[in-house]
Design an enzyme around this catalytic site. Structure first.
Site, PDB file in Angstrom:
ATOM      1  N   GLY A 145       1.083  -1.225   0.013  1.00 50.00           N
ATOM      2  CA  GLY A 145       0.338   0.031   0.086  1.00 50.00           C
ATOM      3  C   GLY A 145       0.709   1.037  -0.304  1.00 50.00           C
ATOM      4  N   LYS A 186     -10.849   4.827  17.376  1.00 50.10           N
ATOM      5  CA  LYS A 186     -10.589   6.522  17.127  1.00 50.10           C
ATOM      6  C   LYS A 186     -11.038   7.350  16.203  1.00 50.10           C
ATOM      7  CE  LYS A 186      -7.210   6.937  14.455  1.00 50.10           C
ATOM      8  NZ  LYS A 186      -6.660   5.523  14.330  1.00 50.10           N
ATOM      9  N   ASN A 235     -10.542  11.879   9.808  1.00 48.28           N
ATOM     10  CA  ASN A 235     -11.993  12.175  10.614  1.00 48.28           C
ATOM     11  C   ASN A 235     -12.561  13.174  11.195  1.00 48.28           C
ATOM     12  OD1 ASN A 235     -12.977   8.773  10.419  1.00 48.28           O
ATOM     13  ND2 ASN A 235     -10.910   8.779  10.136  1.00 48.28           N
TER      14      ASN A 235
END
Length: 371
Positions: A8, A199, A267
């Site tokens: 990745g 989280k 986020n």
């Protein structure tokens, strides 16, 4: 020292190459079929498009059709793709992953098993290996407060390596310490993985408080602080139910990671859009258009399903912030997010003394609280 293959080429996978190069490792960076433009930038000596940092030219890059070559002879493999891609990449790489000394996991989230049950990612990978009749090396859950752009620039960074075999965790943490990149270690794989996934959910709530400030020009610091405290409490409760250590959320994996994610993570940015009045679908589309993965969106829905697996109404009541975030994300239209988050995180009034007397009974003989 060791040869490591990072699967990745996104923000975290590419950033991890910096401390490993600094400690003398031979680093290979493999990109999925979605990472070609990222590898183009790296190979041309340009800043990585997602973290605005130049990747060391000693990092060897591999394209999606070079997976076997990237893993050939590697001591360590790192799963560093988005959580929804873990199953697919594991299936492709599994035969060679089994030949490594350890599999590291920086991907964070949950997995849906074939039977519909919600799993932590290490359990999902183990199940895949078992179904294929293959034996995995020890899995290392890597989490904690690591902003990819800072890690890639060699700035001071604390993180945590967790493995059910503590000796393994200690060994690999020691051998990746570059001075500025400083891992500690833990045996609590469950707690570290759970905090890493949750989280992202709770950072959305912190972002909502920031978005409310932007929209109203009035700070919502008190609400954000209350949400932060409730988030840690809920992560600790979930750790207890899943068999992790209840104090793990009070360290780097919980408080540390939530702090950094709630300051500037994707986020948090998504939550800020919600606090400013955008609907959940609108905010999510705009983040996707910017190639910014918001792991907390899928994690929230899957976490609610995970809680439902316990079939425990009391547990559901103990996780009001999780369910508040999930409610907001499931709505097609914008909601009164201030009211919803406030209801979840502000202490509710205690029952009046008269009600407490009725609850305990005047003549029951049971111990009564002193008021």
């Amino acid at each position: 020292m060791y040869t490591i293959t990072i699967l990745g080429a996104g923000a975290m996978g590419s950033a991890l190459s910096r401390p490993l190069i600094d400690t003398g490792w031979q680093v290979r960076l493999w990109g999925t079929w979605l990472d070609d433009h990222l590898l183009d930038a790296i190979e041309n000596g340009q800043p990585h498009p997602r973290i605005n940092a130049t990747i060391d030219p000693r990092v060897q890059t591999y394209r999606s059709n070079q997976l076997q070559a990237a893993l050939d002879g590697a001591d360590v493999a790192v799963m560093a793709v988005a959580s929804h891609a873990v199953n697919a990449i594991t299936e492709l790489a599994l035969p060679q992953i089994t030949k490594t000394k350890t599999l590291w996991l920086t991907s964070k989230g949950f997995n849906v098993a074939p039977n519909g049950q919600i799993q932590l990612l290490p359990d999902a990978i183990r199940a895949q290996a078992q179904a294929a009749g293959l034996q995995l090396p020890p899995i290392m859950a890597i989490a904690g407060p690591v902003k990819a752009n800072e890690c890639a620039q060699g700035l001071p960074t604390a993180t945590i390596f967790a493995c059910t075999d503590q000796d393994q965790a200690q060994h690999w943490a020691a051998n990746t310490n570059s001075g500025n990149y400083a891992p500690t270690y833990s045996q609590d794989e469950i707690g570290v993985e759970l905090c890493a996934a949750m989280k992202n959910v709770y950072a959305i709530a912190l972002g909502i408080a920031d978005g409310l400030e932007t929209a109203t020009k009035i700070p919502h610091h008190n609400l954000k602080a209350a949400a932060f405290a409730q988030a840690i409490k809920e992560m600790s409760q979930l750790c207890a139910n899943l068999g992790g250590q209840t104090d793990t959320p009070y360290g780097l994996a919980g408080i540390g990671d939530l702090e950094v994610t709630g300051l500037s993570g994707r986020n948090k940015i998504y939550g800020t859009r919600l606090g400013q009045g955008q609907s959940a679908p609108q905010a999510y589309k705009e983040m996707q258009d910017l190639e910014q993965t918001v792991e907390g969106v899928s994690a929230a829905a899957l976490a609610v399903r995970l809680v439902a697996q316990f079939n425990d109404p009391l547990l559901t009541q103990q996780l009001p912030l999780l369910h508040a975030v999930a409610q907001i994300l499931a709505a097609e239209a914008a909601l009164d997010v201030e009211a919803i988050i406030s209801q979840a995180v502000l202490p509710q009034p205690a029952a009046p003394i008269a009600d407490m007397v009725r609850i305990y009974g005047q003549d029951s003989g049971a111990d009564k609280p002193e008021f």
